[in-house]
Design a protein around this motif. Structure first.
Motif, PDB file in Angstrom:
ATOM      1  N   GLY A   9      42.659  44.121  42.259  1.00 13.83           N
ATOM      2  CA  GLY A   9      42.274  45.523  42.270  1.00 13.83           C
ATOM      3  C   GLY A   9      42.330  46.192  40.917  1.00 13.83           C
ATOM      4  O   GLY A   9      41.986  47.371  40.799  1.00 13.83           O
ATOM      5  N   ALA A  10      42.741  45.466  39.886  1.00 17.68           N
ATOM      6  CA  ALA A  10      42.875  46.042  38.540  1.00 17.68           C
ATOM      7  C   ALA A  10      41.566  45.853  37.783  1.00 17.68           C
ATOM      8  O   ALA A  10      41.239  44.741  37.370  1.00 17.68           O
ATOM      9  CB  ALA A  10      44.030  45.390  37.793  1.00 17.68           C
ATOM     10  N   GLU A  11      40.829  46.933  37.610  1.00 18.09           N
ATOM     11  CA  GLU A  11      39.552  46.860  36.908  1.00 18.09           C
ATOM     12  C   GLU A  11      39.470  47.872  35.776  1.00 18.09           C
ATOM     13  O   GLU A  11      38.380  48.237  35.343  1.00 18.09           O
ATOM     14  CB  GLU A  11      38.396  47.095  37.900  1.00 18.09           C
ATOM     15  N   ASP A  12      40.614  48.337  35.304  1.00 20.71           N
ATOM     16  CA  ASP A  12      40.607  49.269  34.183  1.00 20.71           C
ATOM     17  C   ASP A  12      40.198  48.553  32.902  1.00 20.71           C
ATOM     18  O   ASP A  12      40.202  47.310  32.828  1.00 20.71           O
ATOM     19  CB  ASP A  12      41.980  49.919  34.015  1.00 20.71           C
TER      20      ASP A  12
ATOM     21  N   ALA B 111      49.280  40.026  30.260  1.00 28.19           N
ATOM     22  CA  ALA B 111      49.898  41.033  31.132  1.00 28.19           C
ATOM     23  C   ALA B 111      49.720  40.624  32.578  1.00 28.19           C
ATOM     24  O   ALA B 111      48.731  39.973  32.947  1.00 28.19           O
ATOM     25  CB  ALA B 111      49.286  42.399  30.895  1.00 28.19           C
ATOM     26  N   ALA B 112      50.663  41.030  33.408  1.00 22.62           N
ATOM     27  CA  ALA B 112      50.639  40.656  34.824  1.00 22.62           C
ATOM     28  C   ALA B 112      49.442  41.244  35.557  1.00 22.62           C
ATOM     29  O   ALA B 112      49.011  40.708  36.587  1.00 22.62           O
ATOM     30  CB  ALA B 112      51.935  41.089  35.497  1.00 22.62           C
ATOM     31  N   ALA B 113      48.894  42.332  35.057  1.00 25.25           N
ATOM     32  CA  ALA B 113      47.789  42.997  35.758  1.00 25.25           C
ATOM     33  C   ALA B 113      46.570  42.106  35.929  1.00 25.25           C
ATOM     34  O   ALA B 113      45.772  42.320  36.853  1.00 25.25           O
ATOM     35  CB  ALA B 113      47.400  44.274  35.010  1.00 25.25           C
ATOM     36  N   VAL B 114      46.407  41.090  35.075  1.00 24.30           N
ATOM     37  CA  VAL B 114      45.212  40.252  35.181  1.00 24.30           C
ATOM     38  C   VAL B 114      45.157  39.504  36.514  1.00 24.30           C
ATOM     39  O   VAL B 114      44.089  39.072  36.950  1.00 24.30           O
ATOM     40  CB  VAL B 114      45.118  39.244  34.014  1.00 24.30           C
ATOM     41  N   THR B 115      46.295  39.356  37.176  1.00 23.93           N
ATOM     42  CA  THR B 115      46.323  38.648  38.463  1.00 23.93           C
ATOM     43  C   THR B 115      46.050  39.570  39.636  1.00 23.93           C
ATOM     44  O   THR B 115      45.952  39.102  40.773  1.00 23.93           O
ATOM     45  CB  THR B 115      47.694  37.980  38.669  1.00 23.93           C
TER      46      THR B 115
END
Length: 256
Positions: free
Chosen positions: A103-106, A96-100
């Motif tokens: 600020g994404a620590e969910d 998923a793109a969020a890994v880059t």
């Protein structure tokens, strides 16, 4: 031989449809009888991430695998050792793109990062596909559109460079069938051509359906209640945090 996991999912079934005729393909499924393979003559075998012997059998003579897992589980760790032992040379993983996003620590993103790290450390060639949200996620609005002519979502004006699952599958097929090493060690962020908000998507759907649709913005509490009815509390929290990051503008970049 290419092994496809997640063959009944949003991306996996499109990958099967797009793989070239004549390509040897094996589908791994928990229940092979439930896999409808109307698009190609693929071998269908039983395989369960929690059953090591079934993985060994499914991976026999496989050189490349398309890996789709739930990021909140341990399926990646269970799969990689049997794959390496079976002589698999290349893993194409749906991430998923969020890994880059720093600020994404969910919870979900942390698991996705960990699973990517496991693959990079596996000793096999790897390719990572990192899509933004699927355009087809809007199908979750179908019931309220039919019943009430309304779309309900959180943060209606926040935008996401959402992507068509067929485009993600096309990228997967390129990685699975490319020349040896062509896509090894590469991570591809996959977006659509335009960042769209839920309100904009509602307007587009209204035009395509030829009917009036109304957009209603959910409050965070309403969104939490809706997610809590479908997911465990920690997953619902992760999805709400993801929505907050989108609201801050972190998902609007269109990648070329």
């Amino acid at each position: 031989m290419i092994l496809v996991t997640g063959a009944t999912g949003t991306i996996g079934r499109e990958v099967l449809r797009l793989l070239p005729a004549g390509q040897a393909v094996r589908i791994m499924a928990r229940n092979p009888a439930q896999v409808a393979d109307a698009t190609r003559n693929a071998e269908i075998v039983h395989g369960d991430f929690t059953d090591p012997s079934s993985l060994t059998d499914a991976l026999h003579n496989v050189h490349t695998a398309f890996l789709v897992t739930n990021p909140d589980g341990a399926d990646d760790a269970r799969f990689l050792d049997p794959a390496r032992a079976a002589g698999v040379r290349h893993i194409v993983k749906l991430s998923a793109a969020a890994v880059t996003d720093s600020g994404a620590e969910d919870l979900i993103t942390r698991h996705q990062r960990h699973n990517e790290e496991l693959l990079r450390a596996s000793g096999m060639d790897w390719t990572l596909l990192r899509p933004r949200a699927f355009m087809s996620n809007t199908l979750s609005w179908a019931r309220s559109v039919r019943a009430d002519g309304v779309v309900r979502a959180l943060y209606g004006i926040s935008v996401n460079a959402c992507v068509d699952p067929r485009d993600v599958a096309e990228a997967a097929v390129q990685a699975l069938t490319g020349a040896p090493g062509e896509h090894a060690g590469r991570a591809y962020t996959l977006t659509g051509p335009q960042a769209l908000s839920a309100a904009q998507q509602t307007a587009q759907l209204a035009g395509l359906l030829g009917q009036e649709l109304r957009f209603e913005e959910l409050s965070p509490q309403q969104a939490r209640e809706g997610l809590g009815a479908r997911y465990p509390a920690d997953i619902a929290d992760a999805l709400l945090e993801s929505a907050r990051r989108q609201h801050s503008g972190s998902k609007g970049v269109v990648d070329p």
